[in-house]
Design a protein around this motif. Structure first.
Motif, PDB file in Angstrom:
ATOM      1  N   GLN A   1      66.027  82.658  60.119  1.00 37.26           N
ATOM      2  CA  GLN A   1      65.993  83.583  59.006  1.00 37.26           C
ATOM      3  C   GLN A   1      67.360  83.616  58.341  1.00 37.26           C
ATOM      4  O   GLN A   1      68.353  84.000  58.966  1.00 37.26           O
ATOM      5  CB  GLN A   1      65.589  84.988  59.455  1.00 37.26           C
TER       6      GLN A   1
ATOM      7  N   LYS B   1      65.914  85.985  52.944  1.00 37.58           N
ATOM      8  CA  LYS B   1      64.739  85.129  52.990  1.00 37.58           C
ATOM      9  C   LYS B   1      63.832  85.506  54.156  1.00 37.58           C
ATOM     10  O   LYS B   1      64.259  86.157  55.109  1.00 37.58           O
ATOM     11  CB  LYS B   1      65.144  83.658  53.108  1.00 37.58           C
TER      12      LYS B   1
ATOM     13  N   GLU C   1      61.354  81.710  58.895  1.00 39.33           N
ATOM     14  CA  GLU C   1      60.735  80.409  58.700  1.00 39.33           C
ATOM     15  C   GLU C   1      60.585  79.690  60.030  1.00 39.33           C
ATOM     16  O   GLU C   1      61.544  79.583  60.800  1.00 39.33           O
ATOM     17  CB  GLU C   1      61.590  79.567  57.747  1.00 39.33           C
TER      18      GLU C   1
ATOM     19  N   THR D   1      59.176  71.724  60.559  1.00 41.96           N
ATOM     20  CA  THR D   1      59.056  71.983  59.144  1.00 41.96           C
ATOM     21  C   THR D   1      59.681  70.818  58.373  1.00 41.96           C
ATOM     22  O   THR D   1      60.590  70.145  58.868  1.00 41.96           O
ATOM     23  CB  THR D   1      59.718  73.320  58.774  1.00 41.96           C
TER      24      THR D   1
END
Length: 117
Positions: free
Chosen positions: A39, A43, A46, A61
């Motif tokens: 993080q 934001k 993720e 990712t």
């Protein structure tokens, strides 16, 4: 309750490397997957990478593919995230997590990774 203890964060220059560690412990440490979220300020958290407990399945990712590698050491119940070619965009708090039975998830405390010159 499963306990996750993280280490390895710090300050690194762009293009450098870090290796994060996440050690799992507890008599009820029965999980089927473990991995990392991150993080950045302002934001959403993720998902970065995860691995099955048997090590037969991994995913990443898109932004870290080819640069980060997740691996596990079953003898020590430890998962590693090797981060190479680090970019300023990788700056974030990195959180280890483990998925347990009954759709439960445990989290580590987070470790700061800062990529800056």
């Amino acid at each position: 309750q499963l306990q996750l203890v993280e280490s390895g964060g710090g300050l690194v220059q762009p293009g450098g490397s870090l290796r994060l560690s996440c050690a799992a412990s507890g008599s009820n440490a029965d999980y089927y997957a473990i991995g990392w979220f991150r993080q950045a300020p302002g934001k959403d958290r993720e998902g970065v990478s995860c691995i099955s407990t048997g090590g037969d399945r991994t995913n990443y990712t898109d932004s870290v593919k080819g640069r980060f590698t997740i691996s596990g050491d079953n003898a020590n119940d430890t998962v590693y995230l090797q981060m190479n070619s680090l970019k300023p965009e990788d700056t974030a708090v990195y959180y280890c997590y483990a998925d347990l039975k009954f759709s439960s998830r445990s989290w580590g405390q987070g470790t700061q990774v800062t990529v800056s010159s």
